[in-house]
Design a protein around this motif. Structure first.
Motif, PDB file in Angstrom:
ATOM      1  N   LYS A 124       3.004  -1.842  -2.021  1.00  0.00           N
ATOM      2  CA  LYS A 124       2.050  -0.818  -2.451  1.00  0.00           C
ATOM      3  C   LYS A 124       0.614  -1.319  -2.303  1.00  0.00           C
ATOM      4  O   LYS A 124      -0.275  -0.572  -1.883  1.00  0.00           O
ATOM      5  N   ALA A 125       0.379  -2.585  -2.641  1.00  0.00           N
ATOM      6  CA  ALA A 125      -0.965  -3.148  -2.512  1.00  0.00           C
ATOM      7  C   ALA A 125      -1.414  -3.188  -1.058  1.00  0.00           C
ATOM      8  O   ALA A 125      -2.599  -3.029  -0.756  1.00  0.00           O
ATOM      9  N   LEU A 126      -0.469  -3.377  -0.149  1.00  0.00           N
ATOM     10  CA  LEU A 126      -0.803  -3.456   1.272  1.00  0.00           C
ATOM     11  C   LEU A 126      -0.995  -2.086   1.905  1.00  0.00           C
ATOM     12  O   LEU A 126      -1.969  -1.870   2.640  1.00  0.00           O
ATOM     13  N   LEU A 127      -0.084  -1.136   1.610  1.00  0.00           N
ATOM     14  CA  LEU A 127      -0.066   0.141   2.320  1.00  0.00           C
ATOM     15  C   LEU A 127      -0.446   1.344   1.469  1.00  0.00           C
ATOM     16  O   LEU A 127      -0.479   2.463   1.983  1.00  0.00           O
ATOM     17  N   GLY A 128      -0.717   1.134   0.187  1.00  0.00           N
ATOM     18  CA  GLY A 128      -1.124   2.243  -0.658  1.00  0.00           C
ATOM     19  C   GLY A 128       0.029   2.876  -1.422  1.00  0.00           C
ATOM     20  O   GLY A 128       1.206   2.547  -1.206  1.00  0.00           O
ATOM     21  N   ASP A 129      -0.320   3.784  -2.333  1.00  0.00           N
ATOM     22  CA  ASP A 129       0.698   4.430  -3.178  1.00  0.00           C
ATOM     23  C   ASP A 129       1.681   5.258  -2.364  1.00  0.00           C
ATOM     24  O   ASP A 129       2.886   5.265  -2.619  1.00  0.00           O
ATOM     25  N   VAL A 130       1.145   5.988  -1.388  1.00  0.00           N
ATOM     26  CA  VAL A 130       1.983   6.817  -0.517  1.00  0.00           C
ATOM     27  C   VAL A 130       1.921   6.235   0.887  1.00  0.00           C
ATOM     28  O   VAL A 130       0.868   6.269   1.536  1.00  0.00           O
ATOM     29  N   VAL A 131       3.036   5.681   1.343  1.00  0.00           N
ATOM     30  CA  VAL A 131       3.069   5.039   2.656  1.00  0.00           C
ATOM     31  C   VAL A 131       3.110   6.102   3.745  1.00  0.00           C
ATOM     32  O   VAL A 131       3.951   6.999   3.733  1.00  0.00           O
TER      33      VAL A 131
END
Length: 316
Positions: A112-119
């Motif tokens: 999540k930290a890398l790609l955000g809440d919604v991938v």
């Protein structure tokens, strides 16, 4: 009194030595003295790294945003250390950008930290549990990892496992022969799907037989693979998705060698320097652009308070 004792050329070179060539601070100190006749302390080198990581922050955010928004990306993670404590170095990579992030967790929080809440888009990865939060339509399972798994079944010596492993390796061989022919433009994507259909069916039947077979270990393995079976073939539907995650593994390899030599970082600032240097270096190399020039331009812009140089100059 000069505002900066170390000019932008030397600052870029010293950062290049530590962040690209992965030399220790003492080696960088020796190079500065032996080659350039500049006597600097280890503390000055640390201060330069903090300054460089601040100068590269806009470029880092640019690469991260590009990876997040990309229609497909390769993602992988490996262990990293901070003061002997275990952390995880994540990478998300496209054809022209790579973003690295050091995070305390290897699970869903790290992803999540890398790609955000919604991938967004399709994620090419191995079968690590962190990726199970993604829908199967948004995943591509790496066939290089599957190949190794099938080989392990053969090496186990178990009769049922060997039978499934041999079928799996046969399927892998057929898959890559068809894929490489397609990449050589010998036939269309429509023909690719048609030729791959019997290969898919062959593996699916073998997995079902093993799942219902007498060996519990092979049955459990087959059951897990059947659950994600559709995600093994996402590359057939998307032009920018490959059947393997080799791209992300290639991005991580230099970082792994750096970790073996340096044993990670001592501080949060060191982690941020590592993230930003790896991101900028690999993104520039993917675009065929010079690294040292960008470091110099970035430090000049940071010191002058002017707009930083663009990191992404070539788009997919």
């Amino acid at each position: 009194i000069r505002a900066h004792a170390i000019g932008p050329n030397l600052a870029a070179i010293l950062s290049f030595l530590s962040g690209r060539c992965h030399e220790s601070k003492r080696t960088v100190q020796e190079v500065a003295e032996s080659l350039f006749g500049v006597n600097i302390s280890l503390g000055t080198i640390s201060n330069l790294e903090r300054e460089m990581q601040a100068a590269l922050t806009p470029a880092y955010e640019e690469a991260k945003a590009d990876v997040i928004e990309a229609p497909s990306k390769n993602v992988d993670e490996t262990g990293w250390y901070q003061k002997s404590g275990l952390k995880w170095l994540w990478v998300g990579a496209t054809k022209t950008a790579a973003c690295f992030q050091i995070h305390a967790k290897r699970g869903g929080e790290g992803l999540k930290a890398l790609l955000g809440d919604v991938v967004k888009g399709v994620v090419n990865s191995d079968r690590w549990g962190a990726y199970s939060r993604l829908s199967l339509k948004a995943r591509q399972i790496c066939w290089s990892h599957l190949k190794r798994d099938f080989q392990k079944l053969i090496d186990s010596g178990n009769v049922e496992a060997k039978k499934l492993g041999r079928t799996g390796l046969k399927v892998v061989k057929q898959l890559f022969e068809i894929w490489h022919a397609f990449k050589a433009e010998k036939f269309s994507r429509r023909a690719l799907k048609r030729r791959m259909a019997p290969v898919q069916l062959q593996l699916q039947r073998a997995l079902i037989r093993a799942r219902d077979g007498p060996d519990p270990t092979t049955a459990r393995f087959s059951k897990r693979i059947l659950k994600i079976f559709s995600a093994m073939w996402t590359f057939l539907e998307h032009e920018d998705v490959e059947p393997t995650n080799n791209h992300a593994e290639r991005m991580l390899r230099p970082a792994v060698l750096w970790r073996k030599r340096s044993f990670g970082n001592h501080s949060e600032d060191g982690c941020r320097f590592t993230e930003r240097m790896l991101t900028v270096v690999h993104t520039l190399r993917l675009q065929g652009l010079p690294v040292l020039d960008h470091l110099r331009e970035a430090i000049i812009a940071y010191r002058d308070g002017t707009p930083p140089p663009a990191l992404l100059q070539i788009t997919d």
